[in-house]
Design a protein around this motif. Structure first.
Motif, short mmCIF file in Angstrom:
data_model
loop_
_atom_site.label_atom_id
_atom_site.label_comp_id
_atom_site.label_asym_id
_atom_site.label_seq_id
_atom_site.Cartn_x
_atom_site.Cartn_y
_atom_site.Cartn_z
N THR A 86 -6.67 2.07 -29.49
CA THR A 86 -7.54 1.54 -28.44
C THR A 86 -8.69 0.70 -28.96
O THR A 86 -9.47 0.17 -28.16
CB THR A 86 -8.12 2.69 -27.60
OG1 THR A 86 -8.82 3.58 -28.47
CG2 THR A 86 -7.03 3.44 -26.85
N THR A 87 -8.80 0.58 -30.28
CA THR A 87 -9.92 -0.18 -30.85
C THR A 87 -9.96 -1.59 -30.27
O THR A 87 -9.01 -2.36 -30.44
CB THR A 87 -9.82 -0.25 -32.37
OG1 THR A 87 -9.95 1.07 -32.93
CG2 THR A 87 -10.91 -1.13 -32.95
N PRO A 88 -11.05 -1.96 -29.60
CA PRO A 88 -11.12 -3.30 -29.00
C PRO A 88 -11.57 -4.33 -30.04
O PRO A 88 -12.20 -3.98 -31.04
CB PRO A 88 -12.18 -3.13 -27.92
CG PRO A 88 -13.09 -2.07 -28.45
CD PRO A 88 -12.22 -1.14 -29.27
N LEU A 285 -13.47 4.47 -25.36
CA LEU A 285 -14.47 5.53 -25.38
C LEU A 285 -13.87 6.86 -24.91
O LEU A 285 -14.20 7.92 -25.44
CB LEU A 285 -15.67 5.14 -24.50
CG LEU A 285 -16.48 3.94 -25.01
CD1 LEU A 285 -17.59 3.59 -24.03
CD2 LEU A 285 -17.05 4.21 -26.40
N ARG A 286 -12.97 6.80 -23.93
CA ARG A 286 -12.28 8.02 -23.49
C ARG A 286 -11.48 8.64 -24.63
O ARG A 286 -11.52 9.85 -24.86
CB ARG A 286 -11.33 7.69 -22.34
CG ARG A 286 -11.97 7.46 -21.00
CD ARG A 286 -10.88 7.40 -19.93
NE ARG A 286 -11.40 7.11 -18.62
CZ ARG A 286 -10.72 7.34 -17.50
NH1 ARG A 286 -9.49 7.82 -17.57
NH2 ARG A 286 -11.24 7.06 -16.33
N TRP A 291 -10.01 12.62 -28.68
CA TRP A 291 -9.28 12.97 -29.90
C TRP A 291 -9.60 12.10 -31.11
O TRP A 291 -9.56 12.57 -32.25
CB TRP A 291 -7.76 12.90 -29.66
CG TRP A 291 -7.27 11.52 -29.31
CD1 TRP A 291 -7.17 10.99 -28.06
CD2 TRP A 291 -6.86 10.48 -30.21
NE1 TRP A 291 -6.73 9.69 -28.11
CE2 TRP A 291 -6.52 9.35 -29.42
CE3 TRP A 291 -6.75 10.40 -31.59
CZ2 TRP A 291 -6.07 8.16 -29.98
CZ3 TRP A 291 -6.30 9.20 -32.17
CH2 TRP A 291 -5.96 8.10 -31.36
N ALA A 292 -9.95 10.82 -30.88
CA ALA A 292 -10.01 9.89 -32.01
C ALA A 292 -11.21 10.14 -32.92
O ALA A 292 -11.10 9.99 -34.15
CB ALA A 292 -10.04 8.45 -31.50
N ASN A 293 -12.36 10.53 -32.38
CA ASN A 293 -13.50 10.86 -33.24
C ASN A 293 -13.15 12.01 -34.17
O ASN A 293 -13.45 11.98 -35.37
CB ASN A 293 -14.71 11.24 -32.39
CG ASN A 293 -15.36 10.05 -31.72
OD1 ASN A 293 -15.08 8.90 -32.07
ND2 ASN A 293 -16.24 10.32 -30.76
N SER A 301 -17.31 5.14 -31.00
CA SER A 301 -18.05 4.35 -30.01
C SER A 301 -18.81 3.22 -30.68
O SER A 301 -19.12 2.20 -30.04
CB SER A 301 -19.01 5.23 -29.21
OG SER A 301 -20.03 5.76 -30.06
N ALA A 302 -19.08 3.37 -31.97
CA ALA A 302 -19.79 2.33 -32.72
C ALA A 302 -18.93 1.08 -32.92
O ALA A 302 -19.44 0.03 -33.32
CB ALA A 302 -20.23 2.87 -34.08
#
Length: 329
Positions: A86-88, A285-286, A291-293, A301-302
């Motif tokens: 999901t990384t934008p 962010l969801r 799970w991703a953090n 989120s950074a």
């Protein structure tokens, strides 16, 4: 424009994905077709045999390389390990042009019938009990997140069957979603389920009736679906002949007209890059929180670049050598 074909298993969405991609390509439009279904049959629907299909390099086999290329010089993504599906994109990220001369297209595209095919790869025995198929769709999500498609360019994606299409933010990556529904109570119930999910996120949805045998079938769909019913397809001798390995004649005129209706619906859409990027950030962010953090050991989120504006304006004024759009032949 990015177009998704969704529907329950056996509804015919793969067949219609292939027909629509070929319809666009025959007009001379640049088309990428992506097989994102757990059952990888889009290549066969386009006309590839088993030996030719084995020559297609699945996207999931090059996920690390794809991430490395797309990451570029983005200072918010310190390593490939910190990049998730999901990384934008942000400042410094590499953006893709449809069929551009970049490593992603160069390695993973196979041309068939004027369509450039990419596949996600099959679900293997090694994945059983340890992986979910949605993990294999990460490369597709990253590809669409970083794609800047221009007017008259099309990415057609055959999505995984059923409501699984909503298991990640991938379903928001499209300008138009076609739900393929049979004229049955089950087909109608699938439509209602999709409509509720799509409406929540403002995803444009139109229904394509398939296996419509006559006026009673069409009226059944119209009664239960209403204005969302865009076009109907019935039995096709041409499609059946191709499925049997006989490549003769042309698609029936009524089916060509129905494909034309689909294209009109797609071309009438207005590209909304602001919403596209906002939804990408929302689902990133969801996923980071869910799970991703935890998986990466970082606060993802950074990775969100608040100053980045997606779309043609984000493309470099002077592209790197070899990153121009490929000519359509």
């Amino acid at each position: 424009m990015r177009i998704a074909f969704v529907g329950k298993g056996g509804s015919g969405k793969t067949t219609l994905s292939g027909l629509f991609a070929r319809h666009l390509a025959r007009s001379g439009a640049p088309v990428v077709a992506i097989d994102a279904d757990i059952n990888q049959h889009l290549g066969a629907a386009l006309g590839l045999d088993e030996d030719e299909l084995r020559e297609v390099v699945p996207l999931n086999t090059g996920l690390a390389e794809i991430k490395e290329y797309l990451r570029g010089d983005n200072p918010r993504i310190p390593s490939v390990d910190a990049m998730v599906k999901t990384t934008p994109p942000g400042s410094g990220s590499r953006l893709l042009r449809l069929l551009g001369a970049d490593p992603v297209h160069a390695r993973h595209v196979r041309e068939v019938a004027g369509v450039r095919l990419m596949t996600t790869g099959v679900f293997t025995e090694d994945d059983l009990g340890v992986a979910c198929y949605h993990s294999k769709l990460g490369a597709v999500e990253l590809y669409l997140n970083h794609l800047v498609d221009g007017p008259g360019e099309y990415a057609v994606v055959d999505m995984t069957a059923g409501a699984d299409s909503f298991a990640s933010g991938l379903f928001t990556r499209f300008d138009m979603t076609f739900l393929v529904a049979e004229p049955t109570r089950k087909g109608v119930s699938v439509y209602r389920q999709y409509k509720d999910h799509a409406a929540e996120f403002g995803v444009p949805l139109a229904v394509v009736g398939n296996k419509v045998a006559g006026e009673d079938d069409r009226l059944f769909l119209k009664e239960h679906i209403g204005e969302d019913l865009l076009a109907c397809f019935g039995h096709s001798d041409w499609v059946r002949a191709r499925e049997q390995g006989r490549h003769t004649g042309d698609l029936e005129p009524e089916h060509r007209l129905a494909l034309g209706e689909l294209r009109i619906a797609v071309d009438s859409r207005t590209k909304d890059w602001e919403t596209f990027q906002r939804q990408a950030i929302e689902f990133h962010l969801r996923n980071a929180h869910a799970w991703a953090n935890r998986s990466t050991g970082q606060d993802l989120s950074a990775q969100v670049d608040p100053d980045f504006r997606h779309g043609p304006a984000a493309l470099p004024a002077h592209p790197e050598p070899g990153t121009h759009s490929a000519p359509v032949g």
